[in-house]
Write an enzyme that holds these catalytic residues in place. Structure first.
Site, PDB file in Angstrom:
ATOM      1  N   CYS A 298      -1.973 -15.734   4.248  1.00 46.34           N
ATOM      2  CA  CYS A 298      -1.497 -14.562   5.121  1.00 46.34           C
ATOM      3  C   CYS A 298      -1.143 -15.171   6.397  1.00 46.34           C
ATOM      4  CB  CYS A 298      -2.636 -13.646   5.290  1.00 46.34           C
ATOM      5  SG  CYS A 298      -2.166 -12.238   6.180  1.00 46.34           S
TER       6      CYS A 298
ATOM      7  N   THR B 131      -1.015  -5.019   6.000  1.00 43.38           N
ATOM      8  CA  THR B 131      -2.301  -5.124   6.646  1.00 43.38           C
ATOM      9  C   THR B 131      -3.147  -5.975   5.589  1.00 43.38           C
ATOM     10  OG1 THR B 131      -3.101  -3.197   5.715  1.00 43.38           O
ATOM     11  CG2 THR B 131      -2.288  -2.988   7.948  1.00 43.38           C
ATOM     12  N   GLY B 132      -4.220  -6.894   6.273  1.00 39.90           N
ATOM     13  CA  GLY B 132      -5.238  -7.548   5.318  1.00 39.90           C
ATOM     14  C   GLY B 132      -4.267  -8.607   4.748  1.00 39.90           C
ATOM     15  N   CYS B 133      -5.091  -9.313   3.916  1.00 38.52           N
ATOM     16  CA  CYS B 133      -4.657 -10.513   3.124  1.00 38.52           C
ATOM     17  C   CYS B 133      -4.136 -10.302   1.736  1.00 38.52           C
ATOM     18  CB  CYS B 133      -5.699 -11.651   3.275  1.00 38.52           C
ATOM     19  SG  CYS B 133      -6.019 -12.167   4.976  1.00 38.52           S
ATOM     20  N   GLY B 134      -3.677 -11.171   1.128  1.00 37.64           N
ATOM     21  CA  GLY B 134      -3.201 -11.036  -0.085  1.00 37.64           C
ATOM     22  C   GLY B 134      -1.915 -10.540  -0.544  1.00 37.64           C
TER      23      GLY B 134
END
Length: 282
Positions: free
Chosen positions: A3, A125-128
């Site tokens: 990310c 938003t976030g990871c992945g």
């Protein structure tokens, strides 16, 4: 691919605590036996590397603290942040305890492209994998390589043993992956090691590019699982052949075939298996 958004700035990286019994000979341990014998063993080093381009914080990676300039060059190229290592003008590494900040000066062209990529991902938003733009990052459009001959079988003979002998850090502490380059005469020319399998290949690509070696005159070897991200890095670098000591995934083989990347698996006890190019029907 890691990310690349909402990473802390270099100044915010905090060094982890270190054990008081860390010594040159390694870390002490007690065996889980009735005798509770005490021993010591060297362990692989690991640091947080915060990377900023022209002052813009971009990523924090956990890496082995060796060959870091090779890593920054290879990571920047493999992540698509630069088109050529000539886009990197300077790298300044500043230690912060057990963390390191890498200040990278890049060309205006590369910096504009990097900011545009961040703008496109700003809504995620976030990871992945999150959103179409993130999927484009995971499954990018990559160049199809010119067809290249397979390496001679003799250059793969005894390669596992030669790779083991070249891994200095692994022999000392274990817990690291390696990426190596075998030249046109079948000799191991470069070896780069890291706790991260992606990092090891980034370091190797960075070293190859910085030394201006002819990538067509040889092949790369990875000791880790051959995942799609490694194929991306090999294609962006222009590596014609990738040899993996671990079996590739189905998607990896598909991408290698579609992009003219020679992909070879070297099993423990059988002949090398050429997955790409696809074998011709008999």
């Amino acid at each position: 691919m890691p990310c690349l958004i909402a990473r802390p700035a270099a100044a915010e990286v905090r060094a982890p605590d270190t054990s008081a019994d860390a010594a040159v000979d390694g870390y002490t341990y007690a065996e889980l036996t009735p005798e509770s014998d005490i021993g010591s063993a060297p362990l692989a080093d690991e640091v947080a590397l915060a990377i900023a381009y022209n002052g813009l914080s971009q990523a924090v990676m956990m890496v082995s603290p060796n060959d870091l300039e090779d890593f920054v060059h290879g990571f920047s190229l493999g992540a698509g942040f630069i088109e050529s290592i000539d886009d990197i003008y300077d790298i300044r590494l500043t230690p912060h305890g057990d963390a390191i900040a890498a200040e990278v000066q890049v060309s205006n062209r590369a910096f504009w492209a990097l900011k545009e990529q961040r703008r496109q991902l700003a809504g995620n938003t976030g990871c992945g994998l999150c959103g179409v733009e993130a999927l484009d990052q995971a499954l990018p459009n990559l160049p199809v390589l010119p067809s290249a001959p397979l390496p001679p079988a003799a250059h793969l003979a005894g390669l596992r043993e030669r790779v083991n002998a070249a891994q200095e850090i692994a022999r000392r502490s274990g817990a690291v992956h390696a990426a190596l380059f075998v030249d046109g005469s079948g000799e191991i020319r470069l070896c780069r090691e890291d706790i991260g399998r992606h990092n090891a290949l980034d370091k190797l690509i960075g070293a190859l590019k910085r030394q201006r070696l002819d990538l067509r005159d040889g092949f790369a070897v990875v000791t880790s699982r051959c995942s799609l991200e490694l194929i991306h890095k090999a294609l962006r670098a222009g590596l014609p052949t990738l040899v993996s000591l671990s079996a590739p995934t189905a998607l990896t083989v598909q991408w290698a075939r579609e992009h003219n990347l020679n992909l070879i698996h070297l099993p423990h006890r059988s002949a090398p298996r050429v997955y790409s190019p696809a074998p011709k029907a008999v």
